[in-house]
Motif scaffolding. Sequence first.
Motif, PDB file in Angstrom:
ATOM      1  N   ASN A 241     -28.592 -34.328  26.799  1.00  0.00           N
ATOM      2  CA  ASN A 241     -27.986 -35.662  26.842  1.00  0.00           C
ATOM      3  C   ASN A 241     -27.070 -35.854  28.045  1.00  0.00           C
ATOM      4  O   ASN A 241     -26.790 -36.994  28.441  1.00  0.00           O
ATOM      5  N   LEU A 242     -26.550 -34.767  28.608  1.00  0.00           N
ATOM      6  CA  LEU A 242     -25.403 -34.860  29.507  1.00  0.00           C
ATOM      7  C   LEU A 242     -25.714 -35.532  30.845  1.00  0.00           C
ATOM      8  O   LEU A 242     -24.802 -35.990  31.529  1.00  0.00           O
ATOM      9  N   GLY A 243     -26.976 -35.624  31.220  1.00  0.00           N
ATOM     10  CA  GLY A 243     -27.322 -36.266  32.481  1.00  0.00           C
ATOM     11  C   GLY A 243     -27.051 -37.760  32.490  1.00  0.00           C
ATOM     12  O   GLY A 243     -26.857 -38.341  33.558  1.00  0.00           O
ATOM     13  N   ARG A 244     -27.025 -38.387  31.302  1.00  0.00           N
ATOM     14  CA  ARG A 244     -26.878 -39.842  31.281  1.00  0.00           C
ATOM     15  C   ARG A 244     -25.904 -40.349  30.217  1.00  0.00           C
ATOM     16  O   ARG A 244     -25.569 -41.528  30.210  1.00  0.00           O
ATOM     17  N   GLN A 245     -25.448 -39.487  29.329  1.00  0.00           N
ATOM     18  CA  GLN A 245     -24.555 -39.910  28.251  1.00  0.00           C
ATOM     19  C   GLN A 245     -23.140 -39.446  28.587  1.00  0.00           C
ATOM     20  O   GLN A 245     -22.733 -38.335  28.260  1.00  0.00           O
ATOM     21  N   VAL A 246     -22.384 -40.316  29.248  1.00  0.00           N
ATOM     22  CA  VAL A 246     -21.203 -39.908  29.993  1.00  0.00           C
ATOM     23  C   VAL A 246     -19.971 -39.621  29.140  1.00  0.00           C
ATOM     24  O   VAL A 246     -18.954 -39.170  29.670  1.00  0.00           O
ATOM     25  N   LEU A 247     -20.037 -39.830  27.849  1.00  0.00           N
ATOM     26  CA  LEU A 247     -18.880 -39.526  26.999  1.00  0.00           C
ATOM     27  C   LEU A 247     -18.805 -38.058  26.616  1.00  0.00           C
ATOM     28  O   LEU A 247     -17.780 -37.608  26.109  1.00  0.00           O
ATOM     29  N   TYR A 248     -19.877 -37.276  26.873  1.00  0.00           N
ATOM     30  CA  TYR A 248     -19.966 -35.957  26.276  1.00  0.00           C
ATOM     31  C   TYR A 248     -19.872 -34.823  27.299  1.00  0.00           C
ATOM     32  O   TYR A 248     -20.112 -35.017  28.488  1.00  0.00           O
ATOM     33  N   THR A 249     -19.533 -33.642  26.794  1.00  0.00           N
ATOM     34  CA  THR A 249     -19.356 -32.465  27.635  1.00  0.00           C
ATOM     35  C   THR A 249     -20.210 -31.310  27.105  1.00  0.00           C
ATOM     36  O   THR A 249     -20.749 -31.381  25.990  1.00  0.00           O
ATOM     37  N   GLU A 250     -20.274 -30.243  27.892  1.00  0.00           N
ATOM     38  CA  GLU A 250     -20.988 -29.053  27.436  1.00  0.00           C
ATOM     39  C   GLU A 250     -20.353 -28.490  26.165  1.00  0.00           C
ATOM     40  O   GLU A 250     -21.062 -27.985  25.287  1.00  0.00           O
ATOM     41  N   ALA A 251     -19.032 -28.590  26.067  1.00  0.00           N
ATOM     42  CA  ALA A 251     -18.355 -28.096  24.864  1.00  0.00           C
ATOM     43  C   ALA A 251     -18.811 -28.857  23.622  1.00  0.00           C
ATOM     44  O   ALA A 251     -19.003 -28.264  22.551  1.00  0.00           O
ATOM     45  N   ASP A 252     -19.009 -30.166  23.752  1.00  0.00           N
ATOM     46  CA  ASP A 252     -19.503 -30.965  22.626  1.00  0.00           C
ATOM     47  C   ASP A 252     -20.899 -30.492  22.210  1.00  0.00           C
ATOM     48  O   ASP A 252     -21.208 -30.404  21.022  1.00  0.00           O
ATOM     49  N   ALA A 253     -21.739 -30.209  23.222  1.00  0.00           N
ATOM     50  CA  ALA A 253     -23.110 -29.778  22.930  1.00  0.00           C
ATOM     51  C   ALA A 253     -23.123 -28.395  22.289  1.00  0.00           C
ATOM     52  O   ALA A 253     -23.850 -28.154  21.318  1.00  0.00           O
ATOM     53  N   HIS A 254     -22.313 -27.476  22.813  1.00  0.00           N
ATOM     54  CA  HIS A 254     -22.278 -26.126  22.249  1.00  0.00           C
ATOM     55  C   HIS A 254     -21.710 -26.134  20.831  1.00  0.00           C
ATOM     56  O   HIS A 254     -22.110 -25.338  19.981  1.00  0.00           O
ATOM     57  N   SER A 255     -20.788 -27.055  20.567  1.00  0.00           N
ATOM     58  CA  SER A 255     -20.216 -27.190  19.223  1.00  0.00           C
ATOM     59  C   SER A 255     -21.115 -27.994  18.300  1.00  0.00           C
ATOM     60  O   SER A 255     -20.841 -28.097  17.106  1.00  0.00           O
ATOM     61  N   ARG A 256     -22.152 -28.615  18.882  1.00  0.00           N
ATOM     62  CA  ARG A 256     -23.104 -29.443  18.139  1.00  0.00           C
ATOM     63  C   ARG A 256     -22.378 -30.508  17.324  1.00  0.00           C
ATOM     64  O   ARG A 256     -22.629 -30.699  16.132  1.00  0.00           O
ATOM     65  N   LEU A 257     -21.478 -31.209  17.996  1.00  0.00           N
ATOM     66  CA  LEU A 257     -20.730 -32.278  17.350  1.00  0.00           C
ATOM     67  C   LEU A 257     -21.613 -33.515  17.175  1.00  0.00           C
ATOM     68  O   LEU A 257     -22.411 -33.840  18.064  1.00  0.00           O
ATOM     69  N   PRO A 258     -21.478 -34.227  16.072  1.00  0.00           N
ATOM     70  CA  PRO A 258     -22.122 -35.545  15.987  1.00  0.00           C
ATOM     71  C   PRO A 258     -21.604 -36.441  17.103  1.00  0.00           C
ATOM     72  O   PRO A 258     -20.418 -36.411  17.456  1.00  0.00           O
ATOM     73  N   LYS A 259     -22.483 -37.255  17.674  1.00  0.00           N
ATOM     74  CA  LYS A 259     -22.092 -38.096  18.810  1.00  0.00           C
ATOM     75  C   LYS A 259     -20.954 -39.042  18.461  1.00  0.00           C
ATOM     76  O   LYS A 259     -20.040 -39.251  19.274  1.00  0.00           O
ATOM     77  N   ALA A 260     -20.994 -39.622  17.280  1.00  0.00           N
ATOM     78  CA  ALA A 260     -19.940 -40.571  16.902  1.00  0.00           C
ATOM     79  C   ALA A 260     -18.576 -39.883  16.881  1.00  0.00           C
ATOM     80  O   ALA A 260     -17.568 -40.460  17.301  1.00  0.00           O
ATOM     81  N   ILE A 261     -18.531 -38.644  16.406  1.00  0.00           N
ATOM     82  CA  ILE A 261     -17.269 -37.902  16.327  1.00  0.00           C
ATOM     83  C   ILE A 261     -16.783 -37.505  17.724  1.00  0.00           C
ATOM     84  O   ILE A 261     -15.616 -37.680  18.073  1.00  0.00           O
ATOM     85  N   ALA A 262     -17.703 -36.973  18.544  1.00  0.00           N
ATOM     86  CA  ALA A 262     -17.337 -36.571  19.905  1.00  0.00           C
ATOM     87  C   ALA A 262     -16.865 -37.780  20.716  1.00  0.00           C
ATOM     88  O   ALA A 262     -15.884 -37.703  21.467  1.00  0.00           O
ATOM     89  N   ALA A 263     -17.571 -38.904  20.560  1.00  0.00           N
ATOM     90  CA  ALA A 263     -17.188 -40.127  21.282  1.00  0.00           C
ATOM     91  C   ALA A 263     -15.815 -40.611  20.823  1.00  0.00           C
ATOM     92  O   ALA A 263     -14.975 -41.014  21.638  1.00  0.00           O
ATOM     93  N   GLN A 264     -15.573 -40.590  19.533  1.00  0.00           N
ATOM     94  CA  GLN A 264     -14.278 -41.030  19.011  1.00  0.00           C
ATOM     95  C   GLN A 264     -13.133 -40.195  19.606  1.00  0.00           C
ATOM     96  O   GLN A 264     -12.114 -40.737  20.035  1.00  0.00           O
ATOM     97  N   LYS A 265     -13.312 -38.890  19.653  1.00  0.00           N
ATOM     98  CA  LYS A 265     -12.264 -38.006  20.190  1.00  0.00           C
ATOM     99  C   LYS A 265     -12.008 -38.295  21.665  1.00  0.00           C
ATOM    100  O   LYS A 265     -10.860 -38.352  22.108  1.00  0.00           O
ATOM    101  N   ARG A 266     -13.075 -38.468  22.424  1.00  0.00           N
ATOM    102  CA  ARG A 266     -12.919 -38.723  23.861  1.00  0.00           C
ATOM    103  C   ARG A 266     -12.250 -40.074  24.098  1.00  0.00           C
ATOM    104  O   ARG A 266     -11.341 -40.208  24.909  1.00  0.00           O
ATOM    105  N   LEU A 267     -12.690 -41.072  23.392  1.00  0.00           N
ATOM    106  CA  LEU A 267     -12.149 -42.417  23.590  1.00  0.00           C
ATOM    107  C   LEU A 267     -10.701 -42.519  23.114  1.00  0.00           C
ATOM    108  O   LEU A 267      -9.879 -43.176  23.754  1.00  0.00           O
ATOM    109  N   GLN A 268     -10.373 -41.865  22.023  1.00  0.00           N
ATOM    110  CA  GLN A 268      -9.014 -41.928  21.514  1.00  0.00           C
ATOM    111  C   GLN A 268      -8.037 -41.293  22.490  1.00  0.00           C
ATOM    112  O   GLN A 268      -6.882 -41.708  22.601  1.00  0.00           O
TER     113      GLN A 268
END
Length: 330
Positions: free
Chosen positions: A55-82
């Motif tokens: 996802n990381l090539g085009r989904q700019v809210l997320y990081t490698e740490a999010d992917a390795h932690s296998r976070l749901p996108k809604a949760i990872a996005a909420q943390k980044r945006l907050q």
Amino acid sequence: MYTVKSRLKEQASLKNKKAAIIGVGALGSVTAQHLLRLGIGELRLIDRDIVELTNLGRQVLYTEADAHSRLPKAIAAQKRLQAINSSVRISAHVQDANPATIEELVKGCDLILDGTDNMRTRFLINDVSVKLNIPWIYGGAVASRGVVACFLPGRTPCLRCMFHEPDELHGQTCDTIGVLGPLVHIVGSYQVLLAYHLLTGNEEACLSSLKHIDLWHHDVDELPRVFHPSCPCCQKGKYHFLDENIQESLIVQLCGRNSIQITPQQPVHLSFDVWMKRWKQLGEAKQTAYYVQLYYDGYRIVVFRDGRLLLEGVNNPEQAKQLYAKLIGA
């Protein structure tokens, strides 16, 4: 003339607005960030999926740490945006937007933004938009081509006036031909421009035709929109996609993934402790705050609280049904 005074007035009005973003992938990442930085009052992030390295090539809210932690996108996005703007109320909904869930997910919002990757969900958004009188902004991007349009119930033709059925038999998806990264930002930014006009009272700026963008050839076309006199949705009040009677579990192949999602007919509320006891006898099982996962027979299987099952390493619907019946039940 656009002045500082008018800008301050618009910002004040935005603080009282609520927007739901359905799909927090490529387009959803862009629209969520812009709306947050503009100062909207509330964002509802709705996404069924988990962050992957691909996802990381085009989904700019997320990081490698999010992917390795296998976070749901809604949760990872909420943390980044907050972390960017803590004054905005942000809720994360790790759910599938389907006929059984979508009304509750968008109820009370002033606007719905489309960040999905399939036409059937867009027709569902169109139904709930007309039924609940909530405007929505369509956005799509594949290869170098994008489309954007704002739909205002009662003021513009709806999606079914333009496209009578969700025809997806064109073989061009993010699976088969990908998407140009900069296009995502252009389409998402245009969606937010329309959202800004709409949420600050300038509806006239949102009545234009559907825009078709070919970024590779620097070309923008406008497709005219007219009300279809026999449109079943906005003219006859029939919500075929929203009222769809799902006779069996909904099976969806996820875009860009060798994965299938199975959604039960009605949402359920699962006890993760129960599933951990069952699944740890079958293979390597792990429980998180958002799901339980199992590595079984070469597959990675994830069950969410609402009963959705995500099967990674499966691309055959019949095989997915068999696994679902074996691990969850008929």
